[in-house]
Design a protein around this motif. Structure first.
Motif, short mmCIF file in Angstrom:
data_model
loop_
_atom_site.label_atom_id
_atom_site.label_comp_id
_atom_site.label_asym_id
_atom_site.label_seq_id
_atom_site.Cartn_x
_atom_site.Cartn_y
_atom_site.Cartn_z
N GLN A 39 18.45 19.37 36.64
CA GLN A 39 17.31 19.73 36.14
C GLN A 39 16.98 18.17 34.39
O GLN A 39 17.96 17.75 34.12
CB GLN A 39 17.79 21.01 34.99
N THR A 40 16.05 18.56 34.31
CA THR A 40 16.17 17.84 32.94
C THR A 40 15.52 18.78 32.10
O THR A 40 14.91 19.82 32.12
CB THR A 40 14.03 16.54 33.18
N VAL A 41 16.59 18.62 30.84
CA VAL A 41 16.76 19.67 30.02
C VAL A 41 16.43 19.04 28.53
O VAL A 41 17.09 18.18 28.09
CB VAL A 41 17.48 19.76 29.40
N ALA A 42 15.50 19.05 27.48
CA ALA A 42 15.03 18.61 26.31
C ALA A 42 15.34 19.28 25.39
O ALA A 42 15.01 20.93 25.44
CB ALA A 42 13.10 17.94 25.96
N GLY A 43 15.07 19.29 23.86
CA GLY A 43 15.54 20.18 22.59
C GLY A 43 14.72 19.14 21.73
O GLY A 43 14.60 18.18 21.56
N ILE A 62 17.38 14.82 26.52
CA ILE A 62 16.97 14.16 25.60
C ILE A 62 17.16 14.98 24.36
O ILE A 62 16.44 16.28 24.69
CB ILE A 62 15.63 14.94 26.47
N GLY A 63 17.42 15.36 23.24
CA GLY A 63 16.65 15.36 22.23
C GLY A 63 16.13 14.34 21.54
O GLY A 63 15.58 13.67 20.29
N LEU A 64 15.14 14.95 21.17
CA LEU A 64 13.55 14.40 20.28
C LEU A 64 13.35 15.84 18.89
O LEU A 64 13.84 16.51 19.14
CB LEU A 64 11.94 15.17 21.29
N MET A 65 13.26 14.55 18.12
CA MET A 65 13.84 14.80 16.74
C MET A 65 12.79 14.59 15.42
O MET A 65 12.28 12.64 15.88
CB MET A 65 14.95 14.02 16.00
N PRO A 66 11.53 14.68 15.05
CA PRO A 66 10.55 14.98 14.98
C PRO A 66 10.95 13.38 13.74
O PRO A 66 11.83 13.92 12.88
CB PRO A 66 9.75 16.31 14.06
N GLY A 67 9.61 12.72 13.18
CA GLY A 67 9.96 11.68 12.55
C GLY A 67 9.68 11.93 10.95
O GLY A 67 11.29 11.60 9.96
N PRO A 68 9.01 12.92 10.46
CA PRO A 68 9.56 13.49 8.86
C PRO A 68 10.84 14.29 8.98
O PRO A 68 11.23 14.21 7.94
CB PRO A 68 8.48 15.01 8.87
N GLN A 69 12.05 14.68 9.50
CA GLN A 69 12.95 15.22 9.64
C GLN A 69 14.14 13.74 9.28
O GLN A 69 14.70 13.68 8.89
CB GLN A 69 13.73 15.97 10.61
#
Length: 252
Positions: A39-43, A62-69
């Motif tokens: 599976q493809t798992v993202a956060g 995949i760990g997606l981290m927003p720019g403001p953070q």
């Protein structure tokens, strides 16, 4: 307003209370979503502490981290899988993700609609999202000393309503963090007991975070084109086999 990634890292990895919170939420995530191969798992947000159980068997994590953070490399000592992204444009192809976890991504965002739209976009057929937010009735949302005291806490009905408005179908609900947000040794040492007790008897009334598993609504396309045209009468053949009309002048 998003928290700084360094503050989140320090809480989850360098404080005992943060490690207790990480373990409690991650254990509940794995109960809902047992590890599966391929599976493809993202956060999105700061969900990486919950993704470690999926590293070995998933096709991709995949760990997606927003720019403001801000972003940090993760996991430590392994190939990095975290990436900095815009809240409104995740660098993930449409329909690629099988499992998506949101932690510290919705309640702290100034654009929650855009976040949920991107979550809907990246999920593939049969994909599911797990949205984790502070419980407005819980103790954790009332303490500024933890990440759960920032942003907009939710009630279960508020969260489910918002998900439905953005094309999700809530399927299962759960909660975690039944132990008080205290650094006192007694509460830290008995955290596992309180988590087990809360899951069995407390539901979401006392949990520090609410968790909703939701699936992506996919509507069947309406049938049109040639099929719809053929069902209409073919007027070009009307009148075939009938007598020719008689001129009005001959009818006297």
């Amino acid at each position: 307003m998003h928290l700084d990634v360094l503050d989140l890292r320090n809480f989850y990895y360098r404080t005992q209370l943060g490690r207790v919170a990480q373990r409690a939420i991650r254990d509940q995530v794995v109960r809902l979503w047992p590890v599966q191969q391929g599976q493809t798992v993202a956060g999105f947000g700061f969900a990486v502490p919950l993704l470690r159980p999926y590293l070995a068997d998933s096709r991709r994590v995949i760990g997606l981290m927003p720019g403001p953070q801000g972003v940090m490399p993760w996991p430590a000592g392994m190939e990095n899988v975290s990436v900095l992204c815009e809240e409104t444009a995740w660098p993930v192809p449409t329909g690629m993700v099988d499992r998506l976890v949101l932690l510290h991504g919705l309640e702290t965002s100034e654009q929650p609609t855009a976040v949920l739209e991107e979550a809907h976009r990246v999920l593939g057929p049969g994909g599911k999202a797990l949205i984790i937010v502070p419980n407005r009735s819980g103790l954790w949302s009332r303490r500024d000393g933890t990440p759960f005291g920032f942003g907009r806490p939710y009630s279960m009905s508020q969260l489910e309503t918002q998900l439905k408005r953005h094309g999700f179908t809530p399927e299962r609900t759960s909660a975690a963090l039944f132990t008080p947000p205290s650094q006192a040794r007694f509460w830290l040492r008995t955290a596992d007991f309180w988590e087990g007790f809360g899951r069995r008897f407390g539901p979401w009334l006392a949990g520090g975070v609410l968790m909703v598993e939701a699936s992506k609504q996919v509507y069947a396309p309406t049938r049109g084109g040639l099929g719809a045209v053929v069902r209409r009468p073919l007027k070009v053949l009307e009148g075939v086999g009938k007598g020719a009309p008689e001129p009005a002048l001959n009818r006297q």
